[in-house]
Design a protein around this motif. Structure first.
Motif, short mmCIF file in Angstrom:
data_model
loop_
_atom_site.label_atom_id
_atom_site.label_comp_id
_atom_site.label_asym_id
_atom_site.label_seq_id
_atom_site.Cartn_x
_atom_site.Cartn_y
_atom_site.Cartn_z
N TYR A 1 -12.36 -0.41 9.64
CA TYR A 1 -11.19 0.15 10.55
C TYR A 1 -11.59 0.47 11.61
O TYR A 1 -12.12 1.51 11.97
N TRP B 1 -5.16 -0.11 13.26
CA TRP B 1 -3.76 0.71 12.94
C TRP B 1 -3.64 1.50 14.33
O TRP B 1 -4.85 2.18 14.75
N TRP C 1 -8.86 -2.78 1.01
CA TRP C 1 -9.05 -1.54 2.20
C TRP C 1 -9.47 -0.23 1.72
O TRP C 1 -10.29 0.46 2.18
N ASP D 1 0.84 -1.20 -0.09
CA ASP D 1 0.10 -0.04 -0.11
C ASP D 1 0.78 1.24 0.12
O ASP D 1 2.14 1.54 0.48
N GLU D 2 0.07 2.47 -0.36
CA GLU D 2 0.90 3.64 -0.30
C GLU D 2 2.23 3.90 -0.53
O GLU D 2 2.97 4.21 0.38
N TRP E 1 -2.36 -5.27 0.04
CA TRP E 1 -3.43 -4.11 0.15
C TRP E 1 -3.69 -4.13 -1.35
O TRP E 1 -2.88 -4.26 -2.28
C1 ACM Z 1 -3.73 0.94 4.80
O1 ACM Z 1 -4.57 1.19 5.72
N1 ACM Z 1 -2.61 1.67 4.41
C2 ACM Z 1 -3.66 -0.47 4.41
#
Ligand code: ACM
Ligand code: ZN
Length: 614
Positions: free
Chosen positions: A430, A480, A405, A338-339, A388
């Motif tokens: 989340y 998270w 996600w 991801d990201e 992801w």
């Molecule tokens: C994510 O929340 N960056 C997978």
């Protein structure tokens, strides 16, 4: 005057009412697929025997867990007889029988003189035990022997099996670190809810948490950040305190074993190619080398310093994954994905030459190339990758599974391409998002994702065809830990919302919010016994303001607790049972403050909440 005939009709009515009401239905989470109540109960006392098939070590371990719980909460244990349970027909006991049911399925027949537990695997027997525990009084979850409790299982028939094979819960141990005893507790709670995958987020920009023998610097140095942002990531204020923590390989092995005994597979996540700043701060040669200084991040976010797809990076990652594969027997290995900003790759001569050499269109295809190369390596070790959504960018690796996600779109796309998908959409799944009014909740992410929002989410997108739907293999709740510095805060954010996700993952019974809240209220009593520091706003009104004109707002309110009513005032005074009853949306002006509480039978059941116009 009531006639004789009238009396008979009345008697029939009373009897049929009693029948309709029936014995109290057990309040189980997740809800079993089939549950039918009978009359009477099976009493568990010191004379009750557990009959287990000879040599069934998995079931012997599971009944051992039962005895551990009884010892703690009831002060006695049950005799275990391990031979041929059928030889003991007619004796008082709980008979554990492998009846060749599907993996993870179980059935329970509870009668006044015996209990028959059927399954087809150790997992099924373990899940039967979780249900048995929830059939008992919640005192069974106490941590000291309880007096005066009748340890009885209500007579019933239960047939149960999971809706999805993958029922996951994630924990980010990088933004904040959590020790092994807490992770064991986390896994215990997962298991109680029949959640079977622990997605362990181990590497990040803010810290590397897994001991890798070949690269000791990863934990010697990479576990540390010099300080941590206070408040939200944009506060600009830092605490000045070094923060670190890591898991030794010995601890990991112990945790993997602990989880396996509870039918939880640990899926490790090692982030590539982004979210890799902690590793790069230890080994800057793994980056594109465009900066003078690489340092573990001290705030949350997305960072441009990512792995450069060069040979030494692949050598490093292959070595790391070798040790990861050795430590974790999981078939699935999470590679993040991801990201990953493309800023550095765009400026890096090596990356640009690689794009040309490989005939790639752009940096997105370079990312896909990077992941496909790692997939080949991981596949060559007999494992599969999951990543992801962003691993869809530039083309999905041939065998990859997707953890969706970014809403549902990635999951839909992947399923349409016949790749397996786990649904963990943000913000619906989340658990770091607000669970109540941000005005009165501890700092969290995004906008509110209420218990009800989580519960109502249906993880199989309606747009998928019947055939594509089969690629949705399960669900996962993400934790998270940006704003969860302590175990207590993790539990507060995760529970009880995770109960809703667990139910979506396991239960085939269909959605029934009222039924869920009734069961949850009882279930929260179990979590109380276990000392879980869950969010207690189940009994509080959620006051929601909706924009109207500059001078007015429309107010709606809701409460999760079943059978509760909301009473409120608009003048700042505390509400009472006689205050105005909330019956539907209304309007307030700038001077008014909504102060509300939930009541049942004239008694306040939760906290008083207020909200100002602002
Ligand atoms: C994510 O929340 N960056 C997978
Ligand atoms: Zn590069």
């Amino acid at each position: 005057m009531v006639s004789r005939r009238g009396l008979i009709i009345l008697a029939v009515l009373l009897v049929s009412c009693a029948k309709v009401q029936g014995p109290a239905e057990p309040q189980i989470i997740p809800q079993p697929g089939f549950l039918q109540m009978g009359e009477g109960s099976f009493r568990i006392d010191k004379g009750t025997t557990l009959f287990v098939e000879a040599g069934d070590s998995a079931v012997l371990r599971t009944v051992g867990f039962f005895n551990d719980r009884l010892k703690e909460a009831a002060g006695f244990t049950l005799k275990v007889v391990s031979d041929d349970p059928l030889r003991h027909r007619g004796e008082k006991g709980i008979f554990w029988l492998d009846a060749g049911l599907k993996e993870e399925a179980y059935s329970l027949i509870v009668r006044p003189d015996m209990v028959r537990v059927e399954y087809g695997s150790g997992a099924g027997a373990f899940y039967a035990l979780q249900t048995i525990l929830q059939l008992l009084p919640d005192a069974v979850f106490a941590s000291a022997p309880q007096r005066g409790v009748e340890w009885a299982l209500p007579c019933c028939d239960i047939e149960d099996e999971p809706r999805f094979p993958y029922r996951g819960m994630h924990l980010d141990c990088c933004l904040h670190f959590f020790d092994i005893p807490f992770l064991k507790r986390y896994i215990d709670l997962m298991a109680l809810h029949k959640v079977n995958r622990f997605h362990w987020h181990l590497t990040e920009d803010q810290g590397w948490r897994l001991e890798i023998k070949k690269y000791p610097l990863l934990t010697e140095k990479g576990q540390w950040r010099k300080e941590t942002v206070v408040g939200s990531l944009s506060s600009g204020i830092y605490d000045g305190k070094p923060y670190g923590g890591f898991y030794s390989q010995e601890e990991v092995r112990d945790l993997v074993q602990y989880a396996a005994e509870r039918y939880v597979t640990i899926i490790p996540e090692i982030e590539i190619p982004g979210h890799s700043l902690a590793a790069i701060s230890c080994y800057p040669e793994l980056s594109c080398g465009l900066e003078d200084h690489y340092e573990t991040a001290t705030r949350w976010g997305i960072f441009r310093q990512v792995y450069c797809p060069k040979e030494e990076t692949f050598k490093f990652l292959e070595d790391v994954f070798d040790e990861v594969i050795e430590l974790f027997p999981s078939e699935l290995i999470h590679i993040g994905g991801d990201e990953c900003p493309k800023t550095s790759w765009k400026q890096c001569p090596h990356c640009q030459a690689l794009i040309k050499r490989e005939g790639l269109k752009d940096e997105f295809e370079l990312q896909s190339w990077f992941i496909q190369r790692m997939e080949r390596y991981i596949n060559s070790k007999g494992r599969q990758i999951i990543g992801w959504d962003e691993i869809l960018q530039g083309g999905l690796a041939p065998n990859a599974k997707v953890m969706s996600w970014l809403g549902e779109e990635g999951g839909i796309k992947a399923a349409q391409q016949h790749h397996e998908v786990v649904m963990s959409p943000y913000p619906k799944y989340y658990l770091d998002y607000w669970q109540g009014d941000p005005d009165s909740e501890p700092l969290a992410m995004g906008g509110p994702t209420l218990l009800r929002t989580m519960y109502d989410y249906e993880p199989v997108p309606a747009v998928l065809t019947e055939q594509e739907r089969r690629y949705i293999i399960g669900v996962e709740g993400c934790v998270w830990t940006e704003y969860m510095p302590t175990p207590a805060r993790v539990e507060y954010m995760a529970w009880p919302r995770m109960c809703a996700i667990a139910e979506a993952g396991w239960s085939r019974a269909g959605k029934d919010w009222d039924g869920f809240t009734r069961r949850l209220e009882t279930h929260l009593g179990r979590l109380d016994r276990l000392g879980v520091q869950y969010c207690r706003n189940f009994w509080d009104p959620f006051i929601d303001f909706h924009k109207d004109t500059e001078y007015s707002k429309v107010v709606t309110m809701s409460v999760d607790a079943p059978g509760a009513e909301i009473r409120y005032t608009l003048d700042g005074s505390a509400p009472a049972a006689s205050s105005t009853l909330y019956e539907g949306p209304f309007v307030i002006n700038r001077q008014q403050r909504v102060t509300a509480a939930a009541y049942r039978d004239g008694k306040r059941i939760g906290n008083i909440k207020y909200k100002d116009f602002k």
